[in-house]
Design a protein around this motif. Structure first.
Motif, PDB file in Angstrom:
ATOM      1  N   VAL A 184      70.603  19.376 133.113  1.00 13.02           N
ATOM      2  CA  VAL A 184      71.517  19.083 132.017  1.00 13.02           C
ATOM      3  C   VAL A 184      72.422  20.253 131.657  1.00 13.02           C
ATOM      4  N   GLU A 185      72.040  21.468 132.063  1.00  7.32           N
ATOM      5  CA  GLU A 185      72.864  22.653 131.781  1.00  7.32           C
ATOM      6  C   GLU A 185      73.086  23.466 133.059  1.00  7.32           C
ATOM      7  N   PRO A 186      73.729  22.864 134.073  1.00  8.08           N
ATOM      8  CA  PRO A 186      73.949  23.575 135.336  1.00  8.08           C
ATOM      9  C   PRO A 186      74.926  24.730 135.197  1.00  8.08           C
ATOM     10  N   THR A 187      75.598  24.808 134.058  1.00  3.28           N
ATOM     11  CA  THR A 187      76.541  25.891 133.802  1.00  3.28           C
ATOM     12  C   THR A 187      75.841  27.200 133.471  1.00  3.28           C
ATOM     13  N   GLY A 188      74.513  27.174 133.337  1.00  2.00           N
ATOM     14  CA  GLY A 188      73.809  28.389 132.988  1.00  2.00           C
ATOM     15  C   GLY A 188      72.597  28.698 133.832  1.00  2.00           C
ATOM     16  N   ASN A 189      72.106  27.715 134.575  1.00  2.63           N
ATOM     17  CA  ASN A 189      70.857  27.938 135.299  1.00  2.63           C
ATOM     18  C   ASN A 189      70.647  26.873 136.353  1.00  2.63           C
ATOM     19  N   GLY A 190      69.516  26.961 137.027  1.00  7.22           N
ATOM     20  CA  GLY A 190      69.159  25.998 138.058  1.00  7.22           C
ATOM     21  C   GLY A 190      68.256  26.626 139.088  1.00  7.22           C
ATOM     22  N   ILE A 191      67.738  25.823 139.990  1.00  6.00           N
ATOM     23  CA  ILE A 191      66.788  26.348 140.966  1.00  6.00           C
ATOM     24  C   ILE A 191      67.459  27.141 142.077  1.00  6.00           C
ATOM     25  N   GLY A 192      68.759  27.316 141.983  1.00  2.60           N
ATOM     26  CA  GLY A 192      69.447  28.243 142.879  1.00  2.60           C
ATOM     27  C   GLY A 192      69.446  29.662 142.339  1.00  2.60           C
ATOM     28  N   GLY A 193      68.808  29.870 141.167  1.00  4.71           N
ATOM     29  CA  GLY A 193      68.808  31.166 140.520  1.00  4.71           C
ATOM     30  C   GLY A 193      67.426  31.789 140.421  1.00  4.71           C
ATOM     31  N   ASP A 194      67.323  32.822 139.610  1.00  5.23           N
ATOM     32  CA  ASP A 194      66.096  33.602 139.431  1.00  5.23           C
ATOM     33  C   ASP A 194      65.454  33.326 138.079  1.00  5.23           C
ATOM     34  N   LEU A 195      64.246  33.875 137.891  1.00  4.57           N
ATOM     35  CA  LEU A 195      63.466  33.613 136.694  1.00  4.57           C
ATOM     36  C   LEU A 195      62.636  34.835 136.324  1.00  4.57           C
ATOM     37  N   PHE A 196      62.541  35.089 135.023  1.00  5.92           N
ATOM     38  CA  PHE A 196      61.646  36.112 134.491  1.00  5.92           C
ATOM     39  C   PHE A 196      60.877  35.497 133.330  1.00  5.92           C
ATOM     40  N   ALA A 197      59.632  35.904 133.132  1.00  2.48           N
ATOM     41  CA  ALA A 197      58.848  35.337 132.044  1.00  2.48           C
ATOM     42  C   ALA A 197      57.830  36.348 131.521  1.00  2.48           C
ATOM     43  N   ILE A 198      57.541  36.228 130.226  1.00  3.83           N
ATOM     44  CA  ILE A 198      56.435  36.934 129.591  1.00  3.83           C
ATOM     45  C   ILE A 198      55.531  35.871 128.970  1.00  3.83           C
TER      46      ILE A 198
END
Length: 562
Positions: free
Chosen positions: A77-91
């Motif tokens: 719903v928000e491909p303008t900011g993220n997606g599985i073509g990108g990276d991820l960080f989490a705490i």
């Protein structure tokens, strides 16, 4: 007499209506109430994703399951900011171990792309779009790392809502429709983009139903085949083949060899609160460096919005960002002196450089002595997740592998091409990252999970949120709604050096007299609309376990609980 009582009734009714209409916050800016709930909370940048997170919690899933489900929906719903073509960080705050866990889910540069290739092309900077800035997408592996360590529900259940929305469609929100349309001029020339995001010859407009059958099929393969379906199966082969067609270097072997890394979050104490960030290759410790400097000043006494507060904050930011430009990099290639940079001793040294009545044109980095989405979730057991995910420049590189329903990131643009730079390009290296999740504990207990999307603005906004709450006494919602300070123009990890002091952008809500006083100190002010970030947060009451949620109006976000 009757007329008199009628007049009094009207007066009282008008008066009471006025008080009901004007929510008194005691602040000079508009805000709204925090969301308060006992059993679970989610705050994301899209209401549909927030509701999916709550559905997962109510189904028996935990905060980790809810975060993954929400992220999958956001990629749609928000491909303008993220997606599985990108990276991820989490705490992640794990209620069982009563400990914070950090995940670096960022991908590496292609092993076959050598630095000499950029020299042959005569480039002094990696392009923003096309095949060259593409690095391995780490988000999917990040999901499965989080799930393997903490997850509760089957991944098929977690991804089911995103699959259904992708197949059946969803109404596009105004903000996303605007940014999708803006992306066409930059990305529309690349094969696969139009077939994925312009099914009717244009991007969807506000309220129109948009379907992404390619992403639905990709999610289904991931749900049934696990992370290997993405990194070692047909999806990886399609990505590699597409990249080769476009003259790129990302290969099947790059994808197959990818793995995330569990890391120890690092912290600095700010007036009794432990603020946690992830170490480089991200920029999180810049927020800690800013706070360490600001702690040496009477921030509360300066007052929110005062020229002295803004001046001091901007100078502290400049100091931190010079170190960011020089030292922050993939720790597998160069050792960033994290402990020294976030130490109180170093902050004391750096603080001496700040002049109370003069803006610095530039600072040197200190000597060493030793568009994006953010979401947060919390569950009934006390688990909390702070997660951020991005393609980097909005929708990413433009590289849209045929039929997969997503765009590959352009994070590799942030490498430097100077050979002696800490963040210099190298094959198999993780680039400098702007996306940073944050967490705060007090007396060893979880207190706040939050993030503020917005590229290089993020450390600045992290520090401002903390000061808004701790120094200025704002509640969780007010801390995000308060007008923000953005300084631009510092030296960059790509090698550009600040020489003119940069400029300040002040969100509406600051006094004109303050702006004039800043100019007199030598600051340059410039209006920049739309670059002040996107805030989501969950706070936990350590006595009752009750959650408070907040989401701001700069984005389409929603905080909700049950």
């Amino acid at each position: 007499m009757t007329r008199f009582f009628s007049f009094i009734c009207v007066l009282l009714c008008v008066t009471s209506s006025a008080h009901a209409y004007d929510r008194i916050t005691g602040k000079a800016f508009a805000s709204r109430s925090e969301v308060i709930a006992q059993h679970g909370m989610a705050a994301t940048s899209q209401p549909l994703a927030t509701q999916v997170a709550l559905d997962i919690l109510k189904k028996g899933g935990n905060a980790i399951d809810a975060a993954i489900a929400a992220n999958a929906v956001l990629g749609l719903v928000e491909p303008t900011g993220n997606g599985i073509g990108g990276d991820l960080f989490a705490i992640v705050w794990d209620s069982k171990s009563k400990k914070l866990h950090g995940l670096n889910g960022s991908g590496r540069s292609p092993k076959s792309l050598k630095a000499e290739y950029f020299e042959k092309l005569g480039l002094n900077k990696i392009p923003s779009y096309g095949p060259l800035p593409v690095s391995v997408p780490g988000a999917v592996d990040g999901w499965f790392e989080l799930h393997a360590k903490f997850g509760k529900l089957p991944m098929s259940d977690i991804l089911a809502p995103a699959i259904k929305y992708a197949r059946d469609g969803f109404p596009v929100s105004e903000l996303i429709a605007y940014y999708m349309n803006r992306s066409v001029s930059r990305l529309g020339e690349y094969p696969g983009f139009k077939e994925t995001y312009m099914p009717n010859g244009r991007t969807p407009r506000k309220g129109e139903i948009f379907k992404n059958p390619g992403l639905a099929a990709t999610y289904e393969k991931i749900a049934s085949g696990g992370r290997d379906a993405f990194y070692k199966g047909d999806i990886a082969r399609i990505i590699a083949s597409y990249m080769k067609e476009q003259g790129g270097f990302l290969s099947y072997e790059d994808l197959a060899s990818h793995q995330s890394e569990w890391v120890e979050p690092v912290s600095s104490n700010y007036r009794g609160y432990d603020v946690w960030e992830l170490p480089p290759n991200g920029q999180g410790i810049a927020a800690l460096q800013i706070l360490n400097v600001m702690e040496q000043f009477d921030v509360e006494g300066m007052g929110f919005g005062s020229e002295q507060y803004i001046h001091t904050f901007v100078e502290a930011k400049k100091l931190a960002f010079e170190d960011r430009a020089k030292y922050y990099t993939d720790p597998d290639f160069n050792k960033t002196p994290v402990d020294w940079l976030i130490s109180k001793k170093y902050a004391e040294q750096r603080k001496q450089l700040i002049k109370p009545d003069q803006a610095a044109k530039r600072y040197d980095a200190g000597p060493y002595e030793g568009d994006t989405i953010y979401l947060t979730t919390a569950d009934k057991d006390g688990n909390m997740v702070s997660l951020i995910q991005s393609n980097y420049r909005g929708m990413g590189s433009g590289m849209t592998p045929h039929g997969l329903g997503f765009i590959l990131q352009n994070r590799g643009e942030l490498f430097a091409l100077q050979k002696d730079h800490f963040n210099a390009y190298a094959p198999g290296k993780r680039p400098f990252h702007t996306i940073i999740p944050a967490f705060v504990t007090k007396n060893g207990q979880p207190w706040l999970s939050f993030g503020v999307m917005g590229g290089g603005a993020q450390p600045q906004m992290h520090a401002q949120i903390i000061m808004n709450m701790i120094d200025f006494g704002m509640n969780l919602q007010e801390a995000g709604d308060a007008p923000r300070i953005l300084h631009s123009g510092s030296s960059q990890p790509t090698g550009e050096v600040m020489s003119d002091g940069g400029y300040i952008s002040l969100e509406k809500g600051f006094d004109y007299e303050v702006e004039r006083a800043l100019i007199q100190k030598g600051h340059v002010l410039r209006d920049v609309s739309g670059w002040f970030g996107g805030y989501q947060a969950i706070m936990r009451d350590p006595q009752t376990g009750v959650y408070y949620g907040a989401s701001e109006s700069r984005k389409d976000g929603q905080a909700a609980g049950y």
